[in-house]
Design a protein around this motif. Structure first.
Motif, PDB file in Angstrom:
ATOM      1  N   PRO A  12       0.835  -1.212   0.000  1.00 32.78           N
ATOM      2  CA  PRO A  12       0.000   0.000   0.000  1.00 32.78           C
ATOM      3  C   PRO A  12       0.868   1.260   0.000  1.00 32.78           C
ATOM      4  O   PRO A  12       1.883   1.322   0.680  1.00 32.78           O
ATOM      5  N   LYS A  13       0.416   2.231  -0.770  1.00 34.91           N
ATOM      6  CA  LYS A  13       1.163   3.479  -0.843  1.00 34.91           C
ATOM      7  C   LYS A  13       0.193   4.649  -0.851  1.00 34.91           C
ATOM      8  O   LYS A  13      -0.889   4.565  -1.440  1.00 34.91           O
ATOM      9  N   ALA A  14       0.597   5.727  -0.209  1.00 37.93           N
ATOM     10  CA  ALA A  14      -0.142   6.987  -0.333  1.00 37.93           C
ATOM     11  C   ALA A  14       0.886   8.051  -0.685  1.00 37.93           C
ATOM     12  O   ALA A  14       1.733   8.383   0.136  1.00 37.93           O
ATOM     13  N   ILE A  15       0.853   8.519  -1.907  1.00 37.28           N
ATOM     14  CA  ILE A  15       1.845   9.487  -2.360  1.00 37.28           C
ATOM     15  C   ILE A  15       1.161  10.832  -2.537  1.00 37.28           C
ATOM     16  O   ILE A  15       0.230  10.969  -3.339  1.00 37.28           O
ATOM     17  N   SER A  28      -2.405   3.615  -3.873  1.00 41.81           N
ATOM     18  CA  SER A  28      -2.179   2.438  -4.690  1.00 41.81           C
ATOM     19  C   SER A  28      -1.877   1.234  -3.816  1.00 41.81           C
ATOM     20  O   SER A  28      -1.648   1.358  -2.603  1.00 41.81           O
ATOM     21  N   GLY A  29      -1.927   0.060  -4.424  1.00 42.58           N
ATOM     22  CA  GLY A  29      -1.582  -1.173  -3.723  1.00 42.58           C
ATOM     23  C   GLY A  29      -2.739  -1.719  -2.900  1.00 42.58           C
ATOM     24  O   GLY A  29      -3.866  -1.217  -2.942  1.00 42.58           O
ATOM     25  N   GLU A  30      -2.432  -2.764  -2.153  1.00 36.47           N
ATOM     26  CA  GLU A  30      -3.436  -3.454  -1.336  1.00 36.47           C
ATOM     27  C   GLU A  30      -3.397  -2.910   0.080  1.00 36.47           C
ATOM     28  O   GLU A  30      -2.444  -3.162   0.810  1.00 36.47           O
ATOM     29  N   TRP A  31      -4.444  -2.205   0.501  1.00 32.86           N
ATOM     30  CA  TRP A  31      -4.480  -1.635   1.852  1.00 32.86           C
ATOM     31  C   TRP A  31      -5.143  -2.635   2.790  1.00 32.86           C
ATOM     32  O   TRP A  31      -6.293  -2.462   3.177  1.00 32.86           O
ATOM     33  N   MET A  32      -4.364  -3.686   3.143  1.00 33.63           N
ATOM     34  CA  MET A  32      -4.940  -4.694   4.034  1.00 33.63           C
ATOM     35  C   MET A  32      -4.156  -4.687   5.340  1.00 33.63           C
ATOM     36  O   MET A  32      -2.981  -4.336   5.374  1.00 33.63           O
ATOM     37  N   ARG A  33      -4.825  -5.097   6.402  1.00 28.87           N
ATOM     38  CA  ARG A  33      -4.151  -5.181   7.695  1.00 28.87           C
ATOM     39  C   ARG A  33      -2.922  -6.079   7.573  1.00 28.87           C
ATOM     40  O   ARG A  33      -2.951  -7.075   6.863  1.00 28.87           O
ATOM     41  N   ILE A  39       3.964   6.048   3.074  1.00 27.73           N
ATOM     42  CA  ILE A  39       3.324   7.357   2.935  1.00 27.73           C
ATOM     43  C   ILE A  39       4.401   8.395   2.666  1.00 27.73           C
ATOM     44  O   ILE A  39       5.390   8.477   3.387  1.00 27.73           O
ATOM     45  N   ARG A  40       4.202   9.169   1.582  1.00 30.23           N
ATOM     46  CA  ARG A  40       5.218  10.164   1.235  1.00 30.23           C
ATOM     47  C   ARG A  40       4.557  11.509   0.956  1.00 30.23           C
ATOM     48  O   ARG A  40       3.460  11.563   0.393  1.00 30.23           O
ATOM     49  N   GLY A  41       5.198  12.570   1.377  1.00 31.75           N
ATOM     50  CA  GLY A  41       4.751  13.916   1.040  1.00 31.75           C
ATOM     51  C   GLY A  41       3.508  14.364   1.792  1.00 31.75           C
ATOM     52  O   GLY A  41       2.803  15.281   1.362  1.00 31.75           O
ATOM     53  N   GLU A  42       3.233  13.748   2.930  1.00 30.38           N
ATOM     54  CA  GLU A  42       2.042  14.108   3.701  1.00 30.38           C
ATOM     55  C   GLU A  42       2.015  15.584   4.078  1.00 30.38           C
ATOM     56  O   GLU A  42       0.951  16.177   4.209  1.00 30.38           O
ATOM     57  N   GLU A  43       3.236  16.150   4.298  1.00 31.24           N
ATOM     58  CA  GLU A  43       3.309  17.504   4.833  1.00 31.24           C
ATOM     59  C   GLU A  43       2.925  18.567   3.794  1.00 31.24           C
ATOM     60  O   GLU A  43       2.731  19.722   4.133  1.00 31.24           O
ATOM     61  N   LEU A  44       2.765  18.131   2.531  1.00 30.73           N
ATOM     62  CA  LEU A  44       2.511  19.108   1.473  1.00 30.73           C
ATOM     63  C   LEU A  44       1.216  19.886   1.704  1.00 30.73           C
ATOM     64  O   LEU A  44       1.141  21.076   1.465  1.00 30.73           O
ATOM     65  N   CYS A  45       0.196  19.209   2.160  1.00 31.01           N
ATOM     66  CA  CYS A  45      -1.070  19.910   2.388  1.00 31.01           C
ATOM     67  C   CYS A  45      -1.922  19.099   3.346  1.00 31.01           C
ATOM     68  O   CYS A  45      -1.635  17.945   3.636  1.00 31.01           O
ATOM     69  N   ALA A  46      -2.992  19.726   3.836  1.00 27.35           N
ATOM     70  CA  ALA A  46      -3.866  19.045   4.781  1.00 27.35           C
ATOM     71  C   ALA A  46      -4.772  18.051   4.059  1.00 27.35           C
ATOM     72  O   ALA A  46      -4.945  16.920   4.492  1.00 27.35           O
TER      73      ALA A  46
END
Ligand SMILES: Nc1ncnc2c1ncn2[C@@H]1O[C@H](COP(=O)(O)OP(=O)(O)O)[C@@H](O)[C@H]1O
Ligand SMILES: [Mg+2]
Lengths: 373, 260
Positions: A12-15, A28-33, A39-46
């Motif tokens: 799982p990815k959150a870009i 993207s990817g499989e968001w499974m437990r 996670i990349r670039g979270e700080e860019l915006c809320a």
């Protein structure tokens, strides 16, 4: 579409990214437990202006939970959810439907150092004040009772008397008998070396009637009856039964606390006398085993155990009974309204009643020494 | 429909309810008339039970006053307050039966204490009250031996023990099967008509609300103020507060469906 397939089963990815001045979130990817999302670039915006999900595979609750946290942090009133697949958007809309009630949250920070000390001493102070207030209430309610202005159900009273009187006999018998025997054994070992075995009778007699009989009974009753008072009243509180008493115009103090205090104050002296007798019998049995006949034991004991000595323990038992009943009822009445709170109240009741019994006993020891009895 | 002769039974003025610093509801003002069947409604957790606790005097208002028959209940002294409380019957959300007594003893206890009836008459009264709520034959059961719904009904029977002026019922219909629930509505209407009791009922059962109520208050969770007060049937069709209309139409307003 081969590459797409490959993407979907990946980690799982959150870009988060900035594209032409707009912010974009690509999931993207499989968001499974079990798999840790990258996670990349979270700080860019809320919260992004656009969400892309072409290569999002299967997901369970961790994806909506992540998005909800980000949404809460962004504090946006009307966030854009349009890029999300329908089922995910439905879940998010449902979670956002009722706004968070911020002042409903408790302050969960752990207090530190001095602050914690302050909190502990404040609660100790409050506990002392509430104990004193409760004793005051008890006195006032008893006065009302004896002037005929307070009353409780006789049936309740007799049930409690039965429970804390007859019901306690087996355990009081067992403990007292064993204590009497232990005193005689230990005493005999020491006294025999001086050839003074006969004085075992004095030792057992005095120890039982002055201290051990009343003390053992008080400790048994703390664990047995004090705890049961706290648990009973506490669970009545948790179940709103005390509120129900109030709205029928019954004073819960008169109805629940008074009969318990009266019952225990009445039964403690009787149990103490009984415990003394059983303890002395236990001592006699051991003494008979080492060659002191019961008649001799009895006569020797009476040279030192007179009515004054015998009444000391009984006198104390009245106060111990009151202390145990008051501790139990106080903790029950102050219990919180849940099953775990009732458990805590029970524990506190036992600790408080044993502590107050020991403190009272020390005080009596000092007073009796000063009075030279 | 309201006859002018009825007087105001309970008048709540500017009531603010709070647990410590947590304000539950602010500035509630409404009147309950004699012989009203008055419903307290609102989403769960909005403070309905709390409002009931204020009205029966179990909790002090953070601000505001409550009057009974024109007399100030909030500032009344203990003796005066007790004399009011004896005219109430209260059924708590959990039933709150005294667990160490049988159902019949639960009903008998207030009768033994507050009336001069003989044991025989008390026993008959207890059996009668239990029969009214459909629990004939359960006199000697302990609360732990009957189901949740039966506990609740026994709680209603106990609330009726002293034939009170005002009956407060906290979610009496929740957890009841449809038939018991209908019988309960019937019972409430009967008691109102025969004894002239006033009812204050916490409820969300819309069918039952429309069947029995003639007055109500809606507590609005979002604004923490009263949404509206009045006859629920009128509020459903004509309230100017949207939250009230949505609630009374089960989330369905003027043909437009809310999100499923
Ligand atoms: N003893 C309490 N201490 C603190 N908060 C409480 C207490 N009892 C209820 N509350 C809070 O008050 C609000 C209203 O509760 P309640 O009156 O029981 O709601 P309901 O409308 O479902 O009957 C809730 O948010 C609840 O968390
Ligand atoms: Mg409630």
């Amino acid at each position: 579409m081969k590459s797409d397939q490959a993407d979907k089963s990946e980690l799982p990815k959150a870009i988060w990214a900035k594209v032409d001045g707009r912010t974009e979130l690509a999931l993207s990817g499989e968001w499974m437990r079990g798999s840790v999302p990258e996670i990349r670039g979270e700080e860019l915006c809320a919260w992004p202006d656009e969400i892309r999900t072409e290569s999002l595979g299967r997901f369970d609750s961790i994806l909506p939970a992540y998005l909800l946290r980000k949404l809460r942090e962004s504090e946006k009133l009307d966030p854009c959810l349009s890029g999300l697949p329908d089922n995910l958007r439905g879940l998010m809309e449902l979670a956002l439907k009722v706004p968070e009630r911020s002042d409903a949250k408790f302050d969960a920070r752990e207090p530190h150092g001095l602050l914690r000390m302050g909190i502990v001493s404040e609660s100790a102070w409050k506990a002392t004040v509430s104990m004193l207030a409760f004793i005051g209430d008890t006195v006032v309610a008893s006065l009302r009772f004896f002037t005929g202005r307070a009353h409780f159900r006789g049936k309740d009273f007799w049930l409690i008397v039965q429970d804390c009187g007859v019901g306690a006999l087996p355990i009081v018998s067992l403990i007292s008998f064993l204590i009497g025997m232990i005193l005689a054994f230990v005493g005999n070992v020491q006294l025999a070396s001086f050839g003074a075995s006969l004085y075992v009778a004095d030792l057992v007699g005095i120890a039982m009637v002055r201290e051990m009989g009343v003390m053992m009974t008080a400790i048994i009753m703390s664990g047995r009856t004090g705890a049961s008072f706290a648990a009973h009243i506490g669970s009545m509180k948790a179940n709103q039964e005390i509120d129900a008493l109030k709205t029928f115009g019954f004073n819960p103090f008169d109805y629940l606390v008074l009969p318990r205090i009266f019952a225990l104050v009445l039964m403690m002296p009787i149990l103490t006398i009984y415990s003394n007798i059983i303890g002395i019998l236990g001592g006699m049995l051991v003494a008979a085993g080492v060659g002191i006949p019961p008649q001799l034991f009895w006569i020797e004991m009476l040279t030192i155990v007179d009515l004054t000595q015998a009444s000391l323990g009984v006198f104390k038992s009245v106060f111990f009974g009151a202390a145990i009943a008051i501790s139990g009822c106080l903790q029950g009445m102050n219990s919180g309204a849940s099953s775990s709170a009732v458990g805590q109240a029970t524990t506190r009741a036992v600790v408080a009643s044993i502590t107050s019994v020991i403190i009272l006993d020390s005080a009596f020891a000092v007073i009796f020494t000063i009075l030279d009895i | 429909m309201r006859e002018p002769a009825r007087s105001t039974k309970i008048s709540v003025q500017g009531l603010t309810m709070a647990y410590g610093s947590f304000t539950v509801m602010e500035d509630l003002s409404f009147d309950v008339m004699e012989k009203d069947i008055f419903i307290i409604m609102g989403g769960s957790g909005c403070g309905k039970s709390t409002l009931m606790r204020h009205m029966v005097g179990l909790k002090e208002p953070a601000a505001g006053e409550i009057h009974f028959d024109g007399e100030n209940f909030t500032s009344a002294d203990e003796a005066k307050r007790l004399s009011f409380v004896r005219r109430f019957g209260v059924m708590y959300q959990s039933g709150a039966l005294w667990s160490s007594m049988t159902l019949a003893e639960n009903i008998a206890m207030p009768l033994e204490e507050h009336t001069d009836l003989k044991a025989r008459e008390i026993r008959d009264l207890a059996a009668y009250k239990l029969a009214l709520v459909g629990l004939s034959g359960y006199e000697d059961y302990y609360p732990a031996q009957v189901s949740g719904g039966m506990n609740k009904r026994a709680g209603i029977a106990r609330a009726m023990a002293l034939d009170p002026d005002v009956l407060f019922l906290d979610e009496p219909g929740a957890g009841l099967d449809p038939l018991s629930s209908r019988r309960l509505d019937e019972l409430i209407l009967r008691l109102r008509d025969s004894l002239g009791s006033t009812f204050v009922i916490v409820s969300h059962e819309l069918a039952s609300i429309f069947a029995i109520a003639n007055n109500s208050i809606f507590l609005d969770t979002d604004t923490r103020k009263q949404g509206a007060t009045g006859d629920p049937k009128e509020l459903r069709d004509r309230s100017d507060n949207e939250a009230v209309r949505i609630f009374l139409n089960r989330g369905v307003t003027s043909g437009k469906r809310d999100q499923p």
